[in-house]
Design a protein around this motif. Sequence first.
Motif, PDB file in Angstrom:
ATOM      1  N   ALA A  37      27.899  51.341  17.057  1.00 40.03           N
ATOM      2  CA  ALA A  37      28.983  50.921  17.962  1.00 40.03           C
ATOM      3  C   ALA A  37      29.526  52.126  18.728  1.00 40.03           C
ATOM      4  N   LYS A  42      31.820  51.722  22.167  1.00 37.39           N
ATOM      5  CA  LYS A  42      32.791  50.723  21.710  1.00 37.39           C
ATOM      6  C   LYS A  42      33.890  51.397  20.882  1.00 37.39           C
ATOM      7  N   GLN A 183      37.446  55.594  24.882  1.00 36.80           N
ATOM      8  CA  GLN A 183      36.938  55.043  23.611  1.00 36.80           C
ATOM      9  C   GLN A 183      37.810  55.604  22.478  1.00 36.80           C
TER      10      GLN A 183
END
Length: 437
Positions: A37, A42, A183
Motif C-alpha cells: 500500500a 496510499k 501520503q
Amino acid sequence: MENNHFSMFAFHPVLLEAVERLQFYQPTEIQRQVIPAALNGKSVIGQSHTGSGKTHAYLLPLFNQIDVNKREVQFVITAPTRELAMQIHEEVKKIIHYADKDNQWFAKLLVGGTDKQKMMEKLKQPPHIVVGTPGRILDLVKEDAISLYSAKSFVIDEADLMLDLGFIHDVDQLLVRCKQDIQLLVFSATIPQRLEHFFKKYLKNPLHVKIDDKLSPETMEHRLIPLKHRTAAEVIFDITKTIQPYLAIIFTNGKELANELAASLQQKGLDVGLIHGGLTPRERKRMLKDIQNLRYQYIVATDLASRGIDIKGVSHVINAQLPKEEDFYIHRVGRTARAGMEGTAISLYDEQDLKLIEKLERKGLAFTFYTIKNGEWQEVKAWNERNLRTKTETNAEKEAWKKVRKTKKVKPGYKKKMKKQQEQIKRQLTKDTKRRK
C-alpha cells in the motif's frame, strides 16, 4: 537473492541489496500488509505493538521512491522522543550505507538539545529525508530554514505516545504546511478517541492494518510476587539474588518513584541505571550510551522506556508497581522476549492490583504466583483461589451467626459466649461443606 522473500515487493535492486545486507529474510506481518500500500502511495494507519518491524514497514517503501534528481525534502518522519528519532535516523543511515548511496541519498536528524544555528547552516542544502521530533522540525520550518511543502510522504510514529506527550498539536501545525494530498503513514499501538478525530481531519480512506499481536510472546513467563507490607526495593533486592539477567528494566509509575527506587537500590549496593523524562537531554544521552556499553545489569525506568526508547537485549522486566491500564502492561513486557528470545516479567502486586490482574487473565495471560524464601522461588496459590476460600469462610460466618441462640436477658460476658458459640457452629459448617465437596 532467490531466498530473499522481500523480492515479493516491487523494490529496486539496490534496495533489495540493502535489505539482504540488513539480514532481513522474511517480512513481518505488518511489513507484508503495509509495504504494498505504501509503495502505491496510499495512506496507512498501522496498529501494532513495539518490536513488530514497523520501522522498516515505512522506511523501505519511502527509500524506494527517492528521486535523486531533486534536492528537496521528500519524506518527513516524526517521533515523540529524541531517542526514538535518533534510533530511526540510525536505521536510515544504515539503509543508505548498505545501498551504497552515501553521496546520493541525504537524511538529516532534527531534534532538540543540539545547536540550532549549526543545524540551520546544514539545512541550506535540503535533505531528501527529515527525521525528528515535531517541536524541533516546526521550529526550523517557522525560521524558514526548511520547507516541507515538497514532501510526498509524512510518517507519524508512535502516534498515541505523541498524543500523551502533548505533541499532536505540533504535528498538526506541520501538516498544515504540507501539500493537502500528502501520503500519511501513521503507526500507533493503540488508537484513542482523540486520535480518531485527528485522523478524520487528514486521512481520506486510509488502509487500516491492525496486527493482533499475541498479548505477549509464547516464550514469555509472567510471575507475580506479593508485596506484603515490604517496600518495592526490599522485594526487588531479593529478586536480584535469584536471577541473572542480561539486562533487566525495572518499571515504576512516575519519575519521583523511579528516583526513590533507584536511590534505595543503590543504598543496598546494586548498581542501577535510571531513565525518565525528567533527566536533561545530556543525562539521557549519557545514560543510553552506558546502557549500550552494558555498564548496567538493571535499569530503573518510567513508561517512557516502554515506548519512547528502544533498549536492546532486555531479558527481564520487573514491575515495581503495576500500571493502571492493561495496555501499559503489554508495552512494558513487550520490551523483552523479542526476536525469539526468552523473557521473564516479574510484577510486584498488592490488593489494589487484583482488578488489573483479573483483566489480563481474562485476555489470556497466564500468571504464576510466587514468593521468595531463603533465596529460592516458591510457587504459592493464586490470589483468586485465596479469595474463594475467604468468601466461603465469610458465608460460613454469616450462617453461623444466624444459628447462634440470642438470649433475652443480657448477662455479664454474654458477648464472649455468643462469639464462642458462633466459632463452634462456623467450624461445624465448614466441615460439613468440605465433606459434601
